[in-house]
Design a protein around this motif. Structure first.
Motif, PDB file in Angstrom:
ATOM      1  N   VAL A 259       0.554  -3.173  -9.286  1.00  0.00           N
ATOM      2  CA  VAL A 259       0.993  -4.416  -8.647  1.00  0.00           C
ATOM      3  C   VAL A 259       2.208  -4.968  -9.388  1.00  0.00           C
ATOM      4  O   VAL A 259       2.183  -5.097 -10.611  1.00  0.00           O
ATOM      5  N   ARG A 260       3.269  -5.297  -8.633  1.00  0.00           N
ATOM      6  CA  ARG A 260       4.444  -5.932  -9.250  1.00  0.00           C
ATOM      7  C   ARG A 260       4.413  -7.422  -8.930  1.00  0.00           C
ATOM      8  O   ARG A 260       4.354  -7.805  -7.762  1.00  0.00           O
ATOM      9  N   THR A 261       4.407  -8.228  -9.976  1.00  0.00           N
ATOM     10  CA  THR A 261       4.374  -9.679  -9.768  1.00  0.00           C
ATOM     11  C   THR A 261       5.737 -10.274 -10.124  1.00  0.00           C
ATOM     12  O   THR A 261       6.468  -9.742 -10.966  1.00  0.00           O
ATOM     13  N   GLU A 262       6.038 -11.385  -9.439  1.00  0.00           N
ATOM     14  CA  GLU A 262       7.306 -12.085  -9.641  1.00  0.00           C
ATOM     15  C   GLU A 262       7.005 -13.574  -9.493  1.00  0.00           C
ATOM     16  O   GLU A 262       6.549 -13.999  -8.416  1.00  0.00           O
ATOM     17  N   ASN A 263       7.198 -14.356 -10.514  1.00  0.00           N
ATOM     18  CA  ASN A 263       6.964 -15.814 -10.461  1.00  0.00           C
ATOM     19  C   ASN A 263       5.646 -16.179  -9.785  1.00  0.00           C
ATOM     20  O   ASN A 263       5.617 -17.025  -8.887  1.00  0.00           O
ATOM     21  N   GLY A 264       4.563 -15.534 -10.167  1.00  0.00           N
ATOM     22  CA  GLY A 264       3.251 -15.942  -9.650  1.00  0.00           C
ATOM     23  C   GLY A 264       2.892 -15.395  -8.280  1.00  0.00           C
ATOM     24  O   GLY A 264       1.809 -15.650  -7.773  1.00  0.00           O
TER      25      GLY A 264
ATOM     26  N   GLU B 136       4.919  -6.586  -4.687  1.00  0.00           N
ATOM     27  CA  GLU B 136       4.705  -5.237  -4.154  1.00  0.00           C
ATOM     28  C   GLU B 136       3.387  -4.721  -4.714  1.00  0.00           C
ATOM     29  O   GLU B 136       3.083  -4.954  -5.890  1.00  0.00           O
ATOM     30  N   ALA B 137       2.596  -4.031  -3.893  1.00  0.00           N
ATOM     31  CA  ALA B 137       1.346  -3.447  -4.393  1.00  0.00           C
ATOM     32  C   ALA B 137       1.213  -2.029  -3.864  1.00  0.00           C
ATOM     33  O   ALA B 137       1.599  -1.739  -2.729  1.00  0.00           O
ATOM     34  N   ARG B 138       0.703  -1.158  -4.711  1.00  0.00           N
ATOM     35  CA  ARG B 138       0.420   0.218  -4.288  1.00  0.00           C
ATOM     36  C   ARG B 138      -1.033   0.508  -4.629  1.00  0.00           C
ATOM     37  O   ARG B 138      -1.434   0.384  -5.783  1.00  0.00           O
ATOM     38  N   ILE B 139      -1.782   0.900  -3.609  1.00  0.00           N
ATOM     39  CA  ILE B 139      -3.220   1.080  -3.790  1.00  0.00           C
ATOM     40  C   ILE B 139      -3.611   2.500  -3.392  1.00  0.00           C
ATOM     41  O   ILE B 139      -3.369   2.911  -2.252  1.00  0.00           O
ATOM     42  N   GLY B 140      -4.208   3.251  -4.311  1.00  0.00           N
ATOM     43  CA  GLY B 140      -4.716   4.593  -4.008  1.00  0.00           C
ATOM     44  C   GLY B 140      -6.242   4.570  -3.987  1.00  0.00           C
ATOM     45  O   GLY B 140      -6.858   3.909  -4.824  1.00  0.00           O
ATOM     46  N   LEU B 141      -6.832   5.283  -3.021  1.00  0.00           N
ATOM     47  CA  LEU B 141      -8.291   5.314  -2.883  1.00  0.00           C
ATOM     48  C   LEU B 141      -8.825   6.705  -3.214  1.00  0.00           C
ATOM     49  O   LEU B 141      -8.338   7.709  -2.686  1.00  0.00           O
ATOM     50  N   THR B 142      -9.847   6.750  -4.075  1.00  0.00           N
ATOM     51  CA  THR B 142     -10.520   8.008  -4.428  1.00  0.00           C
ATOM     52  C   THR B 142     -11.805   8.133  -3.615  1.00  0.00           C
ATOM     53  O   THR B 142     -12.590   7.176  -3.555  1.00  0.00           O
ATOM     54  N   ASN B 143     -12.003   9.310  -3.009  1.00  0.00           N
ATOM     55  CA  ASN B 143     -13.262   9.651  -2.326  1.00  0.00           C
ATOM     56  C   ASN B 143     -13.533   8.823  -1.080  1.00  0.00           C
ATOM     57  O   ASN B 143     -14.685   8.561  -0.738  1.00  0.00           O
ATOM     58  N   MET B 144     -12.470   8.424  -0.381  1.00  0.00           N
ATOM     59  CA  MET B 144     -12.620   7.727   0.900  1.00  0.00           C
ATOM     60  C   MET B 144     -12.190   8.619   2.059  1.00  0.00           C
ATOM     61  O   MET B 144     -11.894   8.136   3.155  1.00  0.00           O
ATOM     62  N   GLY B 145     -12.174   9.933   1.828  1.00  0.00           N
ATOM     63  CA  GLY B 145     -11.806  10.901   2.857  1.00  0.00           C
ATOM     64  C   GLY B 145     -11.606  12.235   2.174  1.00  0.00           C
ATOM     65  O   GLY B 145     -11.768  12.340   0.952  1.00  0.00           O
ATOM     66  N   PRO B 146     -11.238  13.265   2.922  1.00  0.00           N
ATOM     67  CA  PRO B 146     -11.055  14.590   2.310  1.00  0.00           C
ATOM     68  C   PRO B 146      -9.879  14.658   1.341  1.00  0.00           C
ATOM     69  O   PRO B 146      -9.828  15.540   0.491  1.00  0.00           O
ATOM     70  N   THR B 147      -8.931  13.729   1.448  1.00  0.00           N
ATOM     71  CA  THR B 147      -7.809  13.658   0.502  1.00  0.00           C
ATOM     72  C   THR B 147      -7.760  12.240  -0.062  1.00  0.00           C
ATOM     73  O   THR B 147      -8.359  11.328   0.514  1.00  0.00           O
ATOM     74  N   PRO B 148      -7.039  12.027  -1.161  1.00  0.00           N
ATOM     75  CA  PRO B 148      -6.823  10.653  -1.603  1.00  0.00           C
ATOM     76  C   PRO B 148      -5.977   9.938  -0.562  1.00  0.00           C
ATOM     77  O   PRO B 148      -5.219  10.562   0.173  1.00  0.00           O
ATOM     78  N   LEU B 149      -6.127   8.615  -0.481  1.00  0.00           N
ATOM     79  CA  LEU B 149      -5.424   7.845   0.551  1.00  0.00           C
ATOM     80  C   LEU B 149      -4.727   6.646  -0.058  1.00  0.00           C
ATOM     81  O   LEU B 149      -5.158   6.124  -1.084  1.00  0.00           O
TER      82      LEU B 149
END
Ligand code: FAD
Ligand code: FES
Ligand code: FES
Lengths: 285, 170
Positions: free
Chosen positions: A202-207, A211-224
C-alpha cells in the motif's frame, strides 16, 4: 518409497543446464531444493528419466541490485531470502511471507525460484510476486525472455515455462514513494500451508491510500490480484471503515476450491477478513 | 552409479551411490549411522534431521548426491571425543525432554541449528523454531525447557571461550 531410478546431471553453468536438459531424453526434471520434487518422486507421482540438479550453478544464487529493480536468483534459498539486506530494505513483503513457509529445515533447501516454478495454489510466494509486479526471466533453447507475473501463473501447478526452459531470476521493480507491506496468512497448525493468505502493498500519501496492490493465495488455481479491492482503495482515506468496505470485495472474481481444510464459502469469507487485516497493517493502522 | 565424497561426523568417505539414494539411507545403510532415524519418510516429522554444511535439513528429502563435496553432521557426531554429551543432549536428558526417544535425534539437531541462529530464544521462538519436528509423546513442554536450558549453557560456554580468560569469575 524411494524414487524410481533416473540419470543424474550436475552442471555448473546455465549453458550446461540447457545442454543437459536438451539431451536428457523424454522426461527431464529440474531439481532445485528438492523440497517439493523429492517427496513427489518418492510417491512415484513423478518418475523422470533424467534429473538435472541446479545445486552446483553458482550464478543462479544470490540477490543483487540494479537501477530499477532488485534481482533474486532462482536458486536463492528461503533462508538466504530471510537474511538478505536488499530484500529487507526494498521488498520486506517477500521476507515476511517466506518466514511463514514450511519450517527451518525446509527453508534451508527450498528455493525462491523452485517455489514459484512449482506454482502450488497454496504456496505463499506466487501471490507475493504478483502483488509486487515481479518479472520472471526465463532462459531456454530459444533464448532469453521476460514474463510478467500475471502471465507466468497459467493454471494449477502450471506456469509459462516451456519444455526445456529454466527460470533463472526474478526481478522485483523498485517502488517509488512511501510503501507499507504485510502478508497475512491463515492456517491452523505449525508448518502448514495457507488455507488462504493475502499479500498487501500500500502506498500512502498525506493520510490517504494512493495505490494498493493485493495478491491472494489459494483463492483459485493460480494466485490472483484482488482488482476490485485495489480499485476501491485508490484515493480513500486510510481509515478502518474505508478499508473494511473495500476489503468486502476481496472474493470477487475468485474461484476457491473446497477441500479437507476449508469449503469454498469459508475461503471467500477468509479472503475478506484477511484482506482487511493485511491492508490495515500495510497502511500502518 | 555416481561417486560422491562426503565428510560425515568428521570422517571423509568416498562412495558409489545410485542417484536415487536418499541421504538418510546412505547414512544408515551404507555408513551404519543408525542414530539418524526415519519417522514419516515424507518430509513432515523432522526425525531424520541432520546438518548439511552446518544447517539443519531433513535427510529423507535430500539425495545423497546432493551432499557431494559437503559436510554432514548427525546426532552421532555432536558429543565430545571423550564421550561427554553436547549441551543440547545433556539438557534433553536433565529436563526429561524425551519419552520414547524416537523424535529426539531430529529434535536435538534442529534445536542446535536454532540456537546457532538465535542464542537466546524465547519460549515462543523455540516452539516456532522446532515447528518442523513432531513429538508424539512429550507434549513438547519439557523439550522447550531443554532447548532453553541448553541455549543458556551454550551462551555461557561461548562467553567463557570468547571473552573470559581461563579461571576468571563469570
Ligand atoms: C513440510 C513442507 C511444508 C511446506 N510448507 C510450505 C508453505 O507453507 N508455503 C509454501 O509456499 N511452500 C511450502 N513448502 C514448499 C517449499 O516452499 C518448497 O521449497 C518449494 O515449493 C519448492 O522449492 P524447491 O526449491 O524445493 O523446488 P524443487 O522441489 O526442487 O522443484 C519444484 C518444481 O519446480 C521445478 N523447478 C524448480 N526450480 C526451477 C527453475 N529454476 N526453473 C524451472 N523449473 C524449476 C522443478 O522441476 C519441480 O517441478 C513446503 C514444503 C514442505 C516439504
Ligand atoms: S523422516 Fe524425514 S521428515 Fe519424517
Ligand atoms: S519422545 Fe516419543 S516421539 Fe518424542
Amino acid at each position: 518409497m524411494i524414487p524410481a531410478p533416473f540419470d543424474y546431471a550436475r552442471p555448473t553453468t546455465v549453458a550446461e543446464v540447457l545442454q543437459a536438459v536438451a539431451s536428457g531424453g523424454e522426461d527431464v526434471k529440474i531439481l532445485a531444493g528438492g523440497q517439493s520434487l523429492i517427496p513427489v518422486m518418492r510417491l512415484r507421482l513423478a518418475a523422470p528419466e533424467t534429473v538435472v540438479d541446479l545445486g552446483g550453478v553458482a550464478e543462479l544464487r544470490g540477490v543483487r541490485e540494479e537501477e530499477d529493480a532488485i534481482v533474486i536468483g532462482a536458486m536463492t534459498t528461503h533462508s538466504d531470502v530471510l537474511s538478505d539486506p536488499l530484500i529487507a530494505a526494498n521488498a520486506p513483503l517477500i521476507a515476511e511471507a517466506t518466514a511463514t513457509v514450511a519450517d527451518r529445515q525446509v527453508r534451508h533447501l527450498g528455493t525462491f525460484g523452485g517455489a514459484l516454478a512449482h506454482a502450488d495454489p497454496a504456496g505463499d510466494l506466487p501471490a507475493v510476486a504478483l502483488a509486487l509486479d515481479a518479472e520472471f526471466v526465463l532462459v531456454g533453447p530459444g533464448g532469453r525472455r521476460t514474463v510478467a507475473a500475471g502471465d507466468f501463473f497459467v493454471d494449477y501447478l502450471t506456469t509459462a515455462l516451456q519444455e526445456g526452459e529454466l527460470l533463472v531470476e526474478v526481478r522485483i521493480p523498485t517502488l517509488a514513494g512511501r510503501w507499507g507491506m504485510h502478508y497475512e496468512k491463515f492456517n491452523r497448525v505449525a508448518q502448514a500451508w495457507s488455507i488462504v493468505a493475502v499479500a498487501a502493498a500500500v502506498r500512502t500519501e498525506n493520510g490517504h491510500i494512493a495505490e494498493a496492490r493485493i495478491g491472494l493465495t489459494n483463492m483459485g488455481p493460480t494466485p490472483l490480484r484482488a482488482a476490485a479491492v485495489e480499485a476501491a482503495l485508490a484515493g480513500v482515506d486510510a481509515t478502518d471503515e474505508a478499508i473494511a468496505s473495500a476489503a468486502a470485495h476481496a472474493a470477487e472474481g475468485t474461484s476457491p476450491s473446497s477441500d479437507l481444510n476449508a469449503q469454498a464459502d469459508y475461503r471467500r469469507h477468509l479472503a475478506q477478513v484477511l484482506t482487511r487485516r493485511a491492508v490495515r497493517a500495510a497502511a500502518g493502522l | 552409479m555416481t561417486q560422491i565424497s562426503v565428510r560425515v561426523d568428521g570422517v571423509n568417505y568416498t562412495d558409489d551411490v545410485e542417484p536415487r539414494t536418499l541421504l538418510v539411507h546412505y547414512l544408515r545403510e551404507q555408513l551404519g549411522k543408525v542414530g539418524t532415524v526415519v519417522g514419516c519418510d515424507t518430509s513432515n516429522c523432522g526425525a531424520c534431521t541432520v546438518h548439511l554444511d552446518g544447517e539443519a535439513v531433513k535427510s529423507c528429502s535430500v539425495l545423497a548426491v546432493q551432499a557431494d563435496g559437503r559436510a554432514v553432521t548427525t546426532i552421532e557426531g555432536i558429543a565430545q571425543d571423550d564421550g561427554s554429551l553436547h549441551p543440547m543432549q545433556k539438557a534433553f536428558h536433565e529436563q526429561h525432554g524425551l519419552q520414547c526417544g524416537f523424535c529426539t535425534p531430529g529434535m536435538i539437531m534442529a534445536a542446535i541449528d536454532l540456537v546457532h541462529d538465535n542464542p537466546d530464544p524465547s519460549e515462543h521462538e523455540v516452539r516456532e523454531g522446532i515447528e518442523g519436528n513432531l513429538c508424539r509423546c512429550t507434549g513438547y513442554q519439557n523439550i522447550v525447557r531443554a532447548v532453553q536450558a541448553a541455549a543458556a549453557d551454550m551462551r555461557g560456554a561461548a562467553h567463557a571461550t570468547a571473552t573470559e580468560p581461563a579461571g576468571a569469575p563469570a
